[in-house]
Design an enzyme around this catalytic site. Sequence first.
Site, PDB file in Angstrom:
ATOM      1  N   LYS A 100      26.671  35.505  37.934  1.00  0.00           N
ATOM      2  CA  LYS A 100      27.827  36.100  38.541  1.00  0.00           C
ATOM      3  C   LYS A 100      27.279  36.633  40.235  1.00  0.00           C
ATOM      4  O   LYS A 100      25.619  38.023  39.661  1.00  0.00           O
ATOM      5  CB  LYS A 100      28.743  36.861  37.983  1.00  0.00           C
ATOM      6  CG  LYS A 100      29.582  37.628  38.686  1.00  0.00           C
ATOM      7  CD  LYS A 100      30.041  38.799  38.224  1.00  0.00           C
ATOM      8  CE  LYS A 100      31.331  39.707  39.102  1.00  0.00           C
ATOM      9  NZ  LYS A 100      31.101  41.121  39.067  1.00  0.00           N
ATOM     10  N   GLY A 161      36.220  49.625  39.610  1.00  0.00           N
ATOM     11  CA  GLY A 161      35.977  51.002  39.417  1.00  0.00           C
ATOM     12  C   GLY A 161      37.287  51.869  39.759  1.00  0.00           C
ATOM     13  O   GLY A 161      37.649  52.737  38.917  1.00  0.00           O
ATOM     14  N   ALA A 187      37.297  42.987  39.109  1.00  0.00           N
ATOM     15  CA  ALA A 187      37.124  44.547  40.209  1.00  0.00           C
ATOM     16  C   ALA A 187      38.840  45.351  40.559  1.00  0.00           C
ATOM     17  O   ALA A 187      39.671  44.283  41.887  1.00  0.00           O
ATOM     18  CB  ALA A 187      36.307  44.839  41.163  1.00  0.00           C
ATOM     19  N   GLY A 188      39.014  46.418  39.580  1.00  0.00           N
ATOM     20  CA  GLY A 188      40.544  46.783  40.452  1.00  0.00           C
ATOM     21  C   GLY A 188      41.850  46.958  39.041  1.00  0.00           C
ATOM     22  O   GLY A 188      42.548  47.840  39.525  1.00  0.00           O
ATOM     23  N   ASN A 209      35.687  45.481  33.803  1.00  0.00           N
ATOM     24  CA  ASN A 209      34.439  46.528  32.291  1.00  0.00           C
ATOM     25  C   ASN A 209      35.140  47.755  32.603  1.00  0.00           C
ATOM     26  O   ASN A 209      35.537  48.059  31.457  1.00  0.00           O
ATOM     27  CB  ASN A 209      33.683  46.442  33.373  1.00  0.00           C
ATOM     28  CG  ASN A 209      32.144  47.252  32.574  1.00  0.00           C
ATOM     29  OD1 ASN A 209      30.780  47.066  32.926  1.00  0.00           O
ATOM     30  ND2 ASN A 209      32.179  47.653  31.414  1.00  0.00           N
ATOM     31  N   THR A 210      35.345  48.845  33.541  1.00  0.00           N
ATOM     32  CA  THR A 210      36.013  50.125  33.126  1.00  0.00           C
ATOM     33  C   THR A 210      36.978  50.324  33.204  1.00  0.00           C
ATOM     34  O   THR A 210      37.536  50.689  32.675  1.00  0.00           O
ATOM     35  CB  THR A 210      35.774  50.483  35.039  1.00  0.00           C
ATOM     36  OG1 THR A 210      34.297  50.268  35.832  1.00  0.00           O
ATOM     37  CG2 THR A 210      35.592  52.259  35.164  1.00  0.00           C
TER      38      THR A 210
END
Length: 260
Positions: A100, A161, A187-188, A209-210
């Site tokens: 990635k 995040g 993301a997001g 992830n987050t």
Amino acid sequence: MDPLVIAGQTYASRLLVGTGKYKDFEETRAAVEASGAEIVTVAIRRTNIGQDPRQPSLLDALPPARYTYLPNTAGCYTAEDAIRTLRLARELLDGHELVKLEVLGDPQSLYPNVIETIKAAEVLVKDGFKVMVYTSDDPIVAKQLEDIGCVAVMPLASLIGSGMGILNPWNLAIIIDRVSVPVIVDAGVGTASDAAIAMELGCDAVLMNTAIAGAKHPVLMAGAMKKAVEAGREAFLAGRMPRKVYQASPSSPTGGLIGT
């Protein structure tokens, strides 16, 4: 659920998860198992996968024989740094080619620097890497990255995040329509409904992830994300009913009623 195909490999799960921000590798393992993910991302600059033999290794918690590792270039701000990082990852993971790529523009927003991203993608593809690439939600850039030879494009839903969810579904819809490689929202995402919406739009997968690691109960959230991705994909395949502005339609037929 129909399988996800990336660079010729088939995966049962359409949820990809990161391995950072957990309290320890044991929590990482439990969350990944609950998510059902088969592809896990690892930040080469931040996670030990053999660079330091004296420290615990992620490879012990998540065996490469069971999971497909996706080394990423988190923390890189130039094409040169990203290229160097992924070449190191290939050495550490015995010739691993699926990676990635992300090249960030600044440390505050973590928004992608698409100029440096394109430069790095051109070199990495020529170098034999199978590049999945984090990018903006610009359809033109997404198409350029596909034309370079990237095996998947990964537009942001909102800032890394941030947990803000999908801010521009219209651009994502254009990207989905324009490119033929998998489109993976990256993301997001903040909660399960964000993941479901991404899949209902027609995205091929979601990476997060987050949203899991930052939840009050990460393992529980991982299970919720698994269900959301599956439900969103099934809803997309089923085809939603048309929207009808200012027009009601009763759920039950109005004709042929008993006693009439």
